[in-house]
Design a protein around this motif. Structure first.
Motif, PDB file in Angstrom:
ATOM      1  N   GLN A   1       0.873  -1.173   0.000  1.00 60.91           N
ATOM      2  CA  GLN A   1       0.000   0.000   0.000  1.00 60.91           C
ATOM      3  C   GLN A   1       0.908   1.219   0.000  1.00 60.91           C
TER       4      GLN A   1
ATOM      5  N   LEU B   1       3.798   2.276   2.409  1.00 58.88           N
ATOM      6  CA  LEU B   1       3.562   2.177   3.851  1.00 58.88           C
ATOM      7  C   LEU B   1       4.548   1.181   4.436  1.00 58.88           C
TER       8      LEU B   1
ATOM      9  N   PRO C   1      -3.149   8.961   7.635  1.00 61.15           N
ATOM     10  CA  PRO C   1      -2.591   8.488   8.910  1.00 61.15           C
ATOM     11  C   PRO C   1      -3.450   8.947  10.081  1.00 61.15           C
TER      12      PRO C   1
ATOM     13  N   ASN D   1      -3.711   6.854   1.944  1.00 61.77           N
ATOM     14  CA  ASN D   1      -4.027   6.281   3.250  1.00 61.77           C
ATOM     15  C   ASN D   1      -3.807   7.365   4.295  1.00 61.77           C
TER      16      ASN D   1
ATOM     17  N   MET E   1       1.403   5.560   0.600  1.00 61.73           N
ATOM     18  CA  MET E   1       0.915   6.712   1.353  1.00 61.73           C
ATOM     19  C   MET E   1       0.376   7.805   0.428  1.00 61.73           C
TER      20      MET E   1
END
Length: 160
Positions: A48, A61, A105, A103, A50
């Motif tokens: 995945q 990630l 955080p 994604n 970021m």
């Protein structure tokens, strides 16, 4: 190169190193054997990411990502843009340049080892302006929360 050939290469490397014991040579050979990657392994999955820049995934990630360069080339500005995208989801820098957080955080930590407090505060003002946040916006109350850690007062050996 198969495992036997790679092991042989490891042995050659250690044999050329001065004062390497047979025990250490065996340890290196074992380490090399454990580190061999089969690129055809079906269990290898795409990570995945970021962010994406114009649709190209960047910053996997779980990886350590660093922005490096000599003084004055814009490292801090690039960091502010990534942080702004992580908070806001997506920012358009121009009609031809879009930065998107893939994604979001839970929290962000800005670690600065060399800047003066004023310069760190200026980075926050840039992030705030990029996102169109009001002047009194508090970075701790954002989702994700953003905190700044300044290490400049510490001795260089302590910063690590």
């Amino acid at each position: 190169m198969d495992t036997a050939e790679f092991k042989a290469v490891g042995s050659i490397l250690t044999a050329e190193t001065k004062n390497v014991s047979k025990e250490n040579e065996a340890k290196l050979d074992e380490l090399i054997k454990r580190c061999i990657l089969n690129p055809n392994d079906p269990s290898i999955q795409e990570p995945q990411f970021m962010f994406s820049v114009n649709g190209v995934d960047v910053c996997p990630l779980g990886s350590l990502n660093a922005i490096t360069g000599r003084a004055g080339v814009g490292k801090s500005i690039v960091c502010t843009l990534f942080v702004a995208a992580a908070i806001g989801g997506e920012i358009s820098l121009s009609p031809d340049l879009r930065l998107e957080a893939k994604n979001q955080p839970k929290s962000l930590l800005w670690v600065d080892t060399e800047q003066h407090d004023y310069n760190i505060a200026r980075q926050w003002r840039r992030i705030r302006a990029t996102l169109g946040l009001p002047d009194d916006a508090n970075p701790d109350t954002l989702a994700p929360a953003l905190q700044f850690l300044k290490l400049r007062p510490l001795k260089p050996e302590t910063r690590l």
